[in-house]
Write an enzyme that holds these catalytic residues in place. Structure first.
Site, PDB file in Angstrom:
ATOM      1  N   TYR A 152       4.543  21.340 -44.571  1.00  0.00           N
ATOM      2  CA  TYR A 152       3.837  22.355 -44.831  1.00  0.00           C
ATOM      3  C   TYR A 152       3.684  22.949 -46.450  1.00  0.00           C
ATOM      4  O   TYR A 152       2.463  23.136 -46.835  1.00  0.00           O
ATOM      5  CB  TYR A 152       4.095  23.732 -44.174  1.00  0.00           C
ATOM      6  N   LYS A 156       0.362  22.550 -48.736  1.00  0.00           N
ATOM      7  CA  LYS A 156       0.095  23.987 -49.628  1.00  0.00           C
ATOM      8  C   LYS A 156      -0.103  23.633 -51.055  1.00  0.00           C
ATOM      9  O   LYS A 156      -0.719  24.424 -51.956  1.00  0.00           O
ATOM     10  CB  LYS A 156       0.746  25.197 -49.163  1.00  0.00           C
TER      11      LYS A 156
HETATM   12  P1  NDP Z   1      -3.446  31.328 -37.058  1.00  0.00           P
HETATM   13  O1  NDP Z   1      -2.455  30.272 -36.627  1.00  0.00           O
HETATM   14  O2  NDP Z   1      -3.419  32.581 -36.551  1.00  0.00           O
HETATM   15  O3  NDP Z   1      -4.886  30.657 -37.218  1.00  0.00           O
HETATM   16  C1  NDP Z   1      -5.248  29.231 -37.725  1.00  0.00           C
HETATM   17  C2  NDP Z   1      -6.574  28.866 -37.543  1.00  0.00           C
HETATM   18  O4  NDP Z   1      -6.861  27.622 -38.026  1.00  0.00           O
HETATM   19  C3  NDP Z   1      -7.003  28.954 -36.007  1.00  0.00           C
HETATM   20  O5  NDP Z   1      -8.476  29.615 -36.020  1.00  0.00           O
HETATM   21  C4  NDP Z   1      -7.332  27.740 -35.753  1.00  0.00           C
HETATM   22  O6  NDP Z   1      -8.159  27.418 -34.885  1.00  0.00           O
HETATM   23  C5  NDP Z   1      -7.667  27.147 -37.219  1.00  0.00           C
HETATM   24  N1  NDP Z   1      -7.096  25.527 -37.183  1.00  0.00           N
HETATM   25  C6  NDP Z   1      -5.830  25.004 -36.945  1.00  0.00           C
HETATM   26  N2  NDP Z   1      -6.099  23.512 -37.048  1.00  0.00           N
HETATM   27  C7  NDP Z   1      -7.370  23.325 -37.159  1.00  0.00           C
HETATM   28  C8  NDP Z   1      -8.168  22.112 -37.252  1.00  0.00           C
HETATM   29  N3  NDP Z   1      -7.499  21.041 -37.140  1.00  0.00           N
HETATM   30  N4  NDP Z   1      -9.245  22.046 -37.162  1.00  0.00           N
HETATM   31  C9  NDP Z   1     -10.088  23.439 -37.242  1.00  0.00           C
HETATM   32  N5  NDP Z   1      -9.459  24.595 -37.157  1.00  0.00           N
HETATM   33  C10 NDP Z   1      -8.219  24.550 -37.076  1.00  0.00           C
HETATM   34  O7  NDP Z   1      -3.111  31.120 -38.592  1.00  0.00           O
HETATM   35  P2  NDP Z   1      -3.221  32.338 -39.965  1.00  0.00           P
HETATM   36  O8  NDP Z   1      -4.312  33.078 -39.612  1.00  0.00           O
HETATM   37  O9  NDP Z   1      -1.894  32.839 -40.110  1.00  0.00           O
HETATM   38  O10 NDP Z   1      -3.430  31.361 -41.212  1.00  0.00           O
HETATM   39  C11 NDP Z   1      -4.501  30.942 -41.756  1.00  0.00           C
HETATM   40  C12 NDP Z   1      -4.196  30.100 -42.974  1.00  0.00           C
HETATM   41  O11 NDP Z   1      -3.555  30.958 -43.950  1.00  0.00           O
HETATM   42  C13 NDP Z   1      -3.487  28.827 -42.657  1.00  0.00           C
HETATM   43  O12 NDP Z   1      -3.968  27.729 -43.569  1.00  0.00           O
HETATM   44  C14 NDP Z   1      -2.030  29.166 -43.132  1.00  0.00           C
HETATM   45  O13 NDP Z   1      -1.297  28.145 -43.400  1.00  0.00           O
HETATM   46  C15 NDP Z   1      -2.313  30.363 -44.268  1.00  0.00           C
HETATM   47  N6  NDP Z   1      -1.102  31.141 -44.467  1.00  0.00           N
HETATM   48  C16 NDP Z   1      -0.834  32.042 -43.536  1.00  0.00           C
HETATM   49  C17 NDP Z   1       0.326  32.955 -43.764  1.00  0.00           C
HETATM   50  C18 NDP Z   1       0.638  33.673 -42.955  1.00  0.00           C
HETATM   51  O14 NDP Z   1       2.065  34.542 -42.875  1.00  0.00           O
HETATM   52  N7  NDP Z   1       0.215  34.331 -41.650  1.00  0.00           N
HETATM   53  C19 NDP Z   1       1.091  32.832 -44.985  1.00  0.00           C
HETATM   54  C20 NDP Z   1       0.443  31.836 -45.974  1.00  0.00           C
HETATM   55  C21 NDP Z   1      -0.499  31.195 -45.612  1.00  0.00           C
HETATM   56  P3  NDP Z   1      -8.001  27.579 -33.251  1.00  0.00           P
HETATM   57  O15 NDP Z   1      -7.918  28.827 -32.828  1.00  0.00           O
HETATM   58  O16 NDP Z   1      -9.246  26.610 -32.596  1.00  0.00           O
HETATM   59  O17 NDP Z   1      -6.636  26.795 -32.937  1.00  0.00           O
END
Ligand code: NDP
Length: 244
Positions: A152, A156
């Site tokens: 991860y 990133k």
């Molecule tokens: P969630 O797990 O709540 O949501 C992730 C989203 O990404 C979902 O909508 C999922 O879709 C989509 N997704 C995952 N894989 C794919 C794929 N292969 N193709 C298309 N869509 C995909 O995560 P967060 O909202 O917490 O995170 C969002 C972003 O922020 C991420 O990149 C994460 O790494 C980053 N982030 C989050 C942090 C946190 O503390 N939450 C901290 C730092 C960064 P589906 O619903 O269809 O599975």
């Protein structure tokens, strides 16, 4: 003509908060999602009534042909786009010595390669208009590393390099590219972390709480706006001071 924002993973967590924030500011939305299900219906209900256009596109961002097909449909439906937010992301945590090659590559394929595929397709549309904004959702662990998250953190950190390179390559075409590096934000992704890890994280925070998805969305909206017209190639930490 209304501006269009494309958001990957726009139906849950941070992605959904950004979708609602941008819709509230009058952007039409093209949401790319892996699964078209309840989360998309809920997002639609919240966006309905804001007077903006909303379309969903089912695609796994790690699959080049699905991304190309989604953007071709977006072009048909909207004609042009102004903002791309590469938000879709996954984790497959584990100690490096026990980490399977597949867990490493799935995370890189989704978080980094997926962002490259989407950016390339979006840039083809932005270049024609000579304007656009790309926001990559990185993470503080891409800035400072984290034990148990080699895959991860590498994905990133890679996004930060991609951000700087795209900013240099496309700045002359009036396209700005920035990265957001959130810390601990309340979402499905952090809900599943062990309590001990969350307690440890809380100790390191200057602001003694986890962040809210709306706070990340507010930064994204600012970076997409004309107010941020001279900011490009940057990584902005939004992390309650955890990276200090
Ligand atoms: P969630 O797990 O709540 O949501 C992730 C989203 O990404 C979902 O909508 C999922 O879709 C989509 N997704 C995952 N894989 C794919 C794929 N292969 N193709 C298309 N869509 C995909 O995560 P967060 O909202 O917490 O995170 C969002 C972003 O922020 C991420 O990149 C994460 O790494 C980053 N982030 C989050 C942090 C946190 O503390 N939450 C901290 C730092 C960064 P589906 O619903 O269809 O599975």
């Amino acid at each position: 003509m209304q501006k269009v924002a494309v958001i990957t993973g726009g139906c849950r967590g941070i992605g959904r908060a950004m979708a609602l924030k941008f819709a509230g500011a009058g952007y039409d939305l093209a949401l790319i999602t892996r699964n078209l299900g309840e989360a998309c219906e809920d997002t639609k209900k919240e966006v309905d009534g804001l007077g903006v256009k909303l379309h969903f596109y089912q695609a796994d961002v790690a699959r080049e042909e699905e991304v190309v097909a989604a953007f071709s449909k977006i072009k048909e439906d909207f004609g042009e786009i102004y903002v791309l937010i590469n938000n879709a992301g996954i984790t497959r945590d584990g100690s490096l010595l026990r980490m399977k090659g597949q867990d490493f590559s799935e995370v890189i394929d989704t978080n980094l390669t997926g962002s490259f595929f989407c950016s390339r397709e979006a840039l083809k549309l932005m270049i024609r208009k000579r304007e656009g904004v790309i926001l990559n959702i990185s993470s503080v662990v891409g800035v400072y590393g984290n034990p148990g998250q080699a895959n991860y953190a590498a994905s990133k950190a890679g996004l930060i390099g991609l951000t700087k390179t795209m900013a240099k390559e496309f700045g002359s075409r009036n396209i700005r590219v920035n990265a957001l590096a959130p810390g601990f934000i309340e979402s499905d992704m952090t809900d599943k972390l062990p309590d001990t890890l969350k307690e440890e994280a809380l100790k390191k925070l200057s602001i003694k709480r986890f962040g809210k998805t709306e706070e990340v969305a507010a930064l994204a909206l600012f970076l997409a706006s004309q107010e941020a017209s001279y900011i490009t190639g940057q990584t902005l930490c939004i992390d309650g001071g955890i990276a200090l």
